[in-house]
Write a protein that holds these residues in place. Structure first.
Motif, PDB file in Angstrom:
ATOM      1  N   THR A   3       0.851  -1.185   0.000  1.00  0.00           N
ATOM      2  CA  THR A   3       0.000   0.000   0.000  1.00  0.00           C
ATOM      3  C   THR A   3       0.891   1.241   0.000  1.00  0.00           C
ATOM      4  N   THR A   5       1.186   5.577  -0.734  1.00  0.00           N
ATOM      5  CA  THR A   5       0.496   6.847  -0.949  1.00  0.00           C
ATOM      6  C   THR A   5       1.382   7.740  -1.798  1.00  0.00           C
ATOM      7  N   GLN A   9      -2.505  10.100  -3.245  1.00  0.00           N
ATOM      8  CA  GLN A   9      -3.456   9.022  -3.560  1.00  0.00           C
ATOM      9  C   GLN A   9      -2.921   7.692  -3.069  1.00  0.00           C
ATOM     10  N   THR A  10      -3.808   6.912  -2.475  1.00  0.00           N
ATOM     11  CA  THR A  10      -3.371   5.617  -1.941  1.00  0.00           C
ATOM     12  C   THR A  10      -3.657   4.513  -2.958  1.00  0.00           C
ATOM     13  N   HIS A  11      -2.645   3.663  -3.143  1.00  0.00           N
ATOM     14  CA  HIS A  11      -2.765   2.579  -4.126  1.00  0.00           C
ATOM     15  C   HIS A  11      -2.437   1.244  -3.468  1.00  0.00           C
ATOM     16  N   GLN A  12      -3.202   0.219  -3.843  1.00  0.00           N
ATOM     17  CA  GLN A  12      -2.856  -1.163  -3.501  1.00  0.00           C
ATOM     18  C   GLN A  12      -2.130  -1.741  -4.704  1.00  0.00           C
ATOM     19  N   ILE A  13      -0.916  -2.208  -4.473  1.00  0.00           N
ATOM     20  CA  ILE A  13      -0.111  -2.640  -5.611  1.00  0.00           C
ATOM     21  C   ILE A  13       0.324  -4.080  -5.424  1.00  0.00           C
ATOM     22  N   LEU A  29       2.382   2.087 -11.545  1.00  0.00           N
ATOM     23  CA  LEU A  29       1.526   3.265 -11.430  1.00  0.00           C
ATOM     24  C   LEU A  29       1.593   4.193 -12.642  1.00  0.00           C
TER      25      LEU A  29
END
Ligand code: FES
Ligand code: FES
Lengths: 151, 720
Positions: A3, A5, A9-13, A29
């Protein structure tokens, strides 16, 4: 799953935890501003900010940046450093310049009025095209703009 | 000049990008180097070639196709300036588009490919592009005169419109297009004299600056193509080697890895992302058949070259009576110099994205030579018609001569064929550094004779250097090599007797164009040696050079300006100065380095003065940038650059073993551009060659020891 930021913006990768932040930004991303030059923290082309510090993202495992505030050049919007870069026509091939701009911003965030010696000490990124004298001038211009904006 | 206007090309669409008028034009090119020493047949360019096109748009902009890749030198900005000047456009009305691949229209006949060689694009285009602008402007004025039924003289072209001041009528170039298309294009329109230039000769911003300052410029490495995989490669560590075997299992167990692909001379791992591909590749243990070059190393290559210096070589020049000059001399100075292999080390490592589709291949990458990719791939993929090989050029993260190589795109296409998907192949930095086409190593012995008054009476030498030309045209048997002696025998200095010979050894190490080509090491040799001669003669180094270069007024002006501007002979207390002067690539540059050197060899540069004669120039700001860039290039080469060969393989793998100059090493650079002449020189490379000898001569002035080989690091010299 990691996870991160990035630029607020927060992303699950779905990347391996040891994947360097650089390659998560680029390949997962689609943030291509940070560049790959060496992968060994030598050149600075991959410079981004993690919790306000300019870091070389090619050697930061993405898992180590979880919970941090990651900022890339894509987050800058007509920043005084970028204005100064355009005013002094700094880029040649341009490949190093995202990293240079992020390194310069990192310096100016800490030191609003850097001397030439401060710049020499802080900007250890390399530019194969040799845009160094322009970079020095542009940093002074950006510093002045940022000081004015503050006062 | 032949021009054709095709009525068919008219599109009456209302979109802003609608093409209105397309004019093909022919551009005569000169050879890349004026100083070809040998038989010129296959290399002289003497015919016109189409290399650009104009399109008038309905939004009053004009699109110009440039066949020159943007290497960072700013040609994308300079080329339209030439047209805009004569076409009476404001520069912001000009749009540049990269040339589509079209072998017959764009190839540079020196090498037979569409290619940006050195920094010559602007020089070649200087007259033709202005003529194109002028003839087209007159055509449009004619069209307006016919439309309004008035004499041509009463029309004025300005800012993309033709007006009739007397009546206040005005039509844009776009609006005049249809009338113009049916009319004869005027020829022999006189070009504006320099004194009437409004754009050319003034500092003008590049228009790629904003994209490059906001990370919106797309480089090859940034490509994203639908359905692509990312790949990385390990090619044979020794040139000419082949892959014997590899067990793919260790890579396949890495998350994200898709396939392990073998080529004749390489193993490639494809994955969903670069890091997985890299991890997978690092897990492999490929076995190679290394071939004969594995017997070569830096020591035996050097010994072979030194041995050649004792044998007669190919004659590059023989003027005057060199034997008598040496025999009758009051003093003869002899010295042996050498320089290593250098890597381009472009900051963006080589990469290419390829989509092999059976009957076509599409490429995306930053390349100096789309045409070379096309012709190479036509051989490798005979099943694909050459016209179906498409190259989409991207921004280049540094060219410097390296990005004409078709190897990476060819590999990417081979992998794409095997995996059935588009492939973005990225060479790791390690792959890039160990698989270069290096600036060749060379060794040279020089002799100079002085008479009783300390004047040079003869200069001779013999150099051993791999042929760059042979490698470029893929022909090891090319009988001559103009690059071997460029910078040693040019007419910027005149000697009563001059004799040079060269050998072209073939140790099997790949070599190629490197910014400055032959000039960059040969100028180090010549200008260091001239300093040795000046010392032996007990004369001031600039005064000594004035005598050698005095047959050209511009040289005298340049050297005098350099002496004055650098405060030559009066460095600040504790400082020393070193000078070098050289012609290269149709331009002449003199540099003075002011430095201080500590007892333990730590050099601090205080000021660099650079005076350049680039003939007529388009953009003085860009010339300044190019001088700064080239000086930095020369300094990295001189201080750090060294590729060593162990058992046929390159020892240096990354920047920690191949250092680059940093901002702290570079002082103020004061550049003076001599007033323009009327022939264009070239700004991109000529600043580099004087930098290594100017630094070496300054160091010698401080320490008394002469640096006869590069990099200076190996002599215990470092930056403070
Ligand atoms: S790519 Fe990270 S420092 Fe070079
Ligand atoms: S502008 Fe090319 S590497 Fe810096």
């Amino acid at each position: 799953m990691i996870t991160l930021t990035v630029n607020g913006q927060t992303h699950q990768i779905d990347a391996e935890p040891d994947t360097p932040l650089l390659w998560v930004l680029r390949d997962f991303l689609g943030h291509n501003g940070a560049k790959y030059g060496c992968g060994i923290a030598y050149c600075g082309a991959c410079t981004v900010h993690v919790d306000g510090n300019a870091v070389r993202s090619c050697i930061v495992p993405a898992s180590a940046a979880e919970g941090s505030d990651i900022r890339t050049i894509e987050d800058l919007d007509n920043h005084p450093v970028q204005q100064a870069w355009i005013e002094h026509q700094v880029p040649q091939c341009g490949y190093c310049q995202s990293g240079m701009i992020m390194a310069a911003k990192g310096l100016l965030d800490r030191n609003p009025e850097p001397s030439d010696a401060d710049i020499d000490a802080a900007i250890t990124n390399v530019c194969r095209c040799g845009t160094y004298t322009r970079i020095r001038t542009a940093i002074h211009t950006a510093a002045a703009t940022m000081r004015e904006a503050r006062s | 000049m032949k021009m054709e206007v095709s009525r068919r090309e008219f599109l009456q669409g209302s979109g802003s990008a609608a093409a209105s008028l397309v004019i093909g034009f022919h551009v005569p090119l000169k050879p890349a180097r004026a100083q070809f020493g040998g038989p010129p047949e296959p290399f002289v360019v003497d015919r016109d070639m189409v290399n650009a096109y104009l399109t008038f748009n309905s939004d009053e902009t004009v699109s110009i196709v440039s066949a020159a890749a943007e290497l960072g030198q700013g040609s994308l900005t300079s080329l339209p300036m030439l047209i805009a000047e004569e076409l009476e456009l404001a520069l912001e009305q000009v749009r540049i588009e990269q040339a589509p691949l079209n072998e017959s229209a764009f190839k540079n006949r020196l090498f037979g490919y569409q290619t940006t060689v050195g920094t010559s694009a602007v020089r070649w285009a200087f007259d033709p592009l202005r003529q194109l602008g002028a003839n087209t402007r007159e055509l449009l004025r004619n069209a307006a005169a016919v439309t309004w039924d008035i004499p041509l003289e009463e029309t004025v072209a300005d800012r993309g419109r033709v007006t009739h001041p007397a009546s206040g009528r005005s039509l844009s170039y776009f609006e005049l297009g249809e009338t113009a298309a049916g009319m004869e294009i005027p020829t022999d329109v006189p070009l504006k004299p320099q004194s009437e230039w409004r754009i050319l000769g003034t500092p003008f911003p590049r228009w790629d600056t904003e994209a490059k300052s906001t990370a919106t410029a797309n480089y090859g490495i940034d490509m994203q193509v639908e359905g692509m995989v990312v790949a990385t490669i390990a090619a044979t560590p020794v040139p000419g080697g082949t892959l014997r075997s590899v067990d793919p299992e260790p890579a396949l167990s890495v998350n994200g890895v898709e396939e392990v692909v073998t080529l004749d001379d390489a193993v490639v791992v494809t994955a969903t992302n670069y890091w997985s591909a890299k991890k997978g590749l690092d897990a492999l243990d490929p076995q190679w058949d290394l071939g004969p070059v594995a017997a070569r190393n830096s020591e035996n290559i050097r010994e072979e070259m030194l041995h050649l210096l004792d044998q007669p070589g190919n004659e590059a020049v023989n003027e005057g009576d060199i034997e008598s000059a040496m025999q009758e001399a009051a003093q003869v100075v002899t010295a042996t110099y050498e320089a290593p292999y250098w890597a381009h080390a472009t900051l963006e490592p080589l990469n290419a994205t390829a989509d092999y589709r059976g009957d076509s291949i599409e490429f995306w990458l930053g390349t100096q030579s789309p045409g070379r990719i096309q012709s190479m791939c036509a051989l490798t993929f005979p099943e694909v018609p050459q016209e179906n090989i498409i190259v989409n050029n991207q921004y280049l993260g540094g060219g410097f001569g390296r990005r004409g190589d078709p190897m990476a795109p060819e590999q990417a296409a081979l992998v794409s064929r095997q995996v059935g998907k588009p492939v973005k192949l990225i060479w790791s930095r390690e792959e890039d550094m160990t698989h270069g086409a290096y600036r060749p190593k060379s060794v040279i012995r020089m002799e100079g004779s002085l008479d009783g008054e300390g004047r040079v009476t003869g200069f001779r030498g013999r150099i051993a250097v791999q042929s760059t030309l042979a490698s470029l045209i893929d022909n090891p048997d090319v009988p001559f090599d103009p690059f071997a002696t460029e910078g040693l025998i040019d007419d910027d200095y005149r000697f009563p007797a001059l004799n040079f010979e060269y050998h072209s050894p073939r140790p099997g190490i790949p070599v190629g164009f490197y910014r400055g080509v032959g000039f960059i090491h040969n100028t180090f040799y010549r200008e260091s040696f001239m300093d040795e001669l000046a010392h032996a003669a007990g004369r001031d180094p600039i005064e000594f050079r004035l005598e050698l270069a005095g047959h050209r007024e511009r040289n005298v002006l340049l050297l005098n300006t350099l002496a004055e501007r650098s405060n030559w002979g009066h460095p600040a207390p504790g400082n020393v100065q070193g000078v070098a002067f050289a012609y290269s690539d149709e331009s002449t540059v003199g540099e003075v380095f002011e430095a201080s050197v500590s007892d333990d060899g730590r050099v601090r540069l205080h000021k660099i003065t650079c005076v350049c004669d680039v003939g007529v120039y388009m953009n003085p700001m860009m010339i300044e940038h190019q001088m700064e860039s080239a000086i930095t290039w020369g300094l990295t080469s001189a201080m750090y650059g060294e590729i060593l060969i162990d058992n046929g393989a390159t020892r240096q793998r990354n920047f920690n073993e191949y250092e680059l100059v940093r901002i702290s090493h570079i002082p103020e650079i004061d550049t003076v551009i001599l007033p323009p002449t009327d022939t264009p020189g070239s700004g991109g490379e000529c600043g580099a060659p004087p930098a290594p000898p100017a630094l070496a001569n300054a160091i010698c002035a401080a320490t008394g020891s002469r640096l006869r080989s590069m990099p200076f690091r190996i002599h215990g010299i470092s930056f403070a």
